[in-house]
Motif scaffolding. Structure first.
Motif, PDB file in Angstrom:
ATOM      1  N   ASP A 107       0.805  -1.222   0.000  1.00  0.00           N
ATOM      2  CA  ASP A 107       0.000   0.000   0.000  1.00  0.00           C
ATOM      3  C   ASP A 107       0.839   1.274   0.000  1.00  0.00           C
ATOM      4  O   ASP A 107       0.293   2.371  -0.170  1.00  0.00           O
ATOM      5  CB  ASP A 107      -0.956   0.009   1.196  1.00  0.00           C
ATOM      6  CG  ASP A 107      -0.235   0.001   2.548  1.00  0.00           C
ATOM      7  OD1 ASP A 107       0.971  -0.325   2.592  1.00  0.00           O
ATOM      8  OD2 ASP A 107      -0.887   0.321   3.559  1.00  0.00           O
ATOM      9  N   LEU A 160      -2.691  -7.596   1.230  1.00  0.00           N
ATOM     10  CA  LEU A 160      -3.473  -6.359   1.099  1.00  0.00           C
ATOM     11  C   LEU A 160      -4.568  -6.290   2.158  1.00  0.00           C
ATOM     12  O   LEU A 160      -4.857  -5.220   2.692  1.00  0.00           O
ATOM     13  CB  LEU A 160      -4.078  -6.276  -0.307  1.00  0.00           C
ATOM     14  CG  LEU A 160      -3.079  -5.958  -1.419  1.00  0.00           C
ATOM     15  CD1 LEU A 160      -3.704  -6.203  -2.792  1.00  0.00           C
ATOM     16  CD2 LEU A 160      -2.593  -4.519  -1.320  1.00  0.00           C
ATOM     17  N   VAL A 167      -6.160  -2.544   2.723  1.00  0.00           N
ATOM     18  CA  VAL A 167      -6.416  -1.932   1.421  1.00  0.00           C
ATOM     19  C   VAL A 167      -7.753  -2.443   0.878  1.00  0.00           C
ATOM     20  O   VAL A 167      -7.956  -3.653   0.771  1.00  0.00           O
ATOM     21  CB  VAL A 167      -5.289  -2.263   0.423  1.00  0.00           C
ATOM     22  CG1 VAL A 167      -5.586  -1.657  -0.946  1.00  0.00           C
ATOM     23  CG2 VAL A 167      -3.957  -1.759   0.949  1.00  0.00           C
ATOM     24  N   HIS A 220      -6.898  -3.191  -5.279  1.00  0.00           N
ATOM     25  CA  HIS A 220      -5.918  -4.273  -5.302  1.00  0.00           C
ATOM     26  C   HIS A 220      -5.074  -4.287  -6.573  1.00  0.00           C
ATOM     27  O   HIS A 220      -3.874  -4.521  -6.516  1.00  0.00           O
ATOM     28  CB  HIS A 220      -6.624  -5.621  -5.122  1.00  0.00           C
ATOM     29  CG  HIS A 220      -6.986  -5.899  -3.695  1.00  0.00           C
ATOM     30  ND1 HIS A 220      -7.245  -7.161  -3.220  1.00  0.00           N
ATOM     31  CD2 HIS A 220      -7.121  -5.065  -2.635  1.00  0.00           C
ATOM     32  CE1 HIS A 220      -7.540  -7.096  -1.931  1.00  0.00           C
ATOM     33  NE2 HIS A 220      -7.475  -5.831  -1.552  1.00  0.00           N
ATOM     34  N   CYS A 239      -2.096  -2.086  -6.667  1.00  0.00           N
ATOM     35  CA  CYS A 239      -1.028  -2.459  -5.732  1.00  0.00           C
ATOM     36  C   CYS A 239      -0.293  -3.716  -6.187  1.00  0.00           C
ATOM     37  O   CYS A 239       0.419  -4.344  -5.399  1.00  0.00           O
ATOM     38  CB  CYS A 239      -1.608  -2.694  -4.340  1.00  0.00           C
ATOM     39  SG  CYS A 239      -2.331  -1.240  -3.561  1.00  0.00           S
TER      40      CYS A 239
END
Length: 254
Positions: free
Chosen positions: A172, A218, A223, A228, A231
């Motif tokens: 993140d 994640l 997050v 997603h 990232c």
């Protein structure tokens, strides 16, 4: 772009700093004489998160300012910087075992390396100095200098006209920031399952197990699932020993 620059996150990527085990507990003990709760140091964490949620990224990592804002009515007998300097000693801070050998190999190969961390210089340099990391870096880029912090794309302006390969443990922050800046993101995941470890570096992100590992991490980092894909790192490594191959591959592609 005429150069490939390697940039490194520090905490939990190369080293372990003294904040969690030493600095915050010492602050907590002092705060307990002024606040009734068991862990008044959590007031600092809440203020840190409030600043992040308000988009005040550089200010969210200024722990001295955070401490002062939490303890307005009391004279503080120390600074966070002083506590870091006190605890930045062998036995309280350490490197992962793969770090120095990998840094030596990269240096010998001619790689240019910098530190790119959300920790302010005054909290990081005592640790990198103690651990012998500082000489490897040709630059030290932090929020108080850049006026931005990861995952803001503008933080990566230190790359200028160079291609940056950024290595970090946080999806993140490190991966998302590098992706936003259209740089090369490398996620170091030392808990990588053996099924992924045994694959060539260029094939790992295409394996179904990679998505499982990514989503699990994640989720731990909080997050939302809608973010997603942004990232998703370009490379995943289990050790810094593998970084030389990535640097050579990207260098050859220029």
């Amino acid at each position: 772009m005429n150069e490939v620059l390697l940039s490194f996150d520090l905490d939990h990527t190369l080293m372990i700093n003294p904040f969690r085990r030493w600095v915050f507990p010492e602050i907590n003990r002092w705060l307990q004489s002024h606040f009734s709760e068991e862990k008044p140091v959590n007031r600092l964490i809440r203020e840190h998160r409030r600043r992040l949620s308000n988009g005040a990224y550089p200010e969210a990592y200024d722990w001295d300012d955070i401490l002062c804002s939490v303890v307005l009515e009391h004279a503080i007998p120390f600074t966070v910087r002083e506590l870091v300097e006190k605890h930045a000693c062998v036995g309280k801070v350490w490197l992962f075992s793969d770090v120095l050998p990998a840094m030596d190999r990269l240096t010998q190969a001619g790689a240019h390396m910098v530190a790119a961390t959300n920790g302010f210089t005054r909290y990081q340099r005592p640790v990198t100095d103690c651990l012998g990391l500082t000489p490897y870096f040709g630059g030290f880029y932090t929020p108080e200098e850049m006026r931005y912090a990861k995952p803001q794309a503008a933080f990566f302006q230190f790359g200028k006209d160079r291609q940056v390969i950024h290595v970090g443990d946080r999806l993140d922050q490190d991966v998302l920031g590098a992706n936003r800046a259209q740089q090369i993101s490398v996620w170091i995941y030392r808990e990588m399952p053996s099924d992924l470890r045994n694959l060539p570096i260029t094939e790992r992100t295409r394996h179904p197990l990679f998505s499982t590992c990514l989503n699990h991490r994640l989720h731990r980092e909080g997050v939302p699932s809608a973010f997603h894909e942004t990232c998703r790192p370009q490379y995943i490594i289990c050790s810094l020993d593998e970084l030389l191959k990535i640097w050579e591959r990207e260098l050859m592609s220029k």
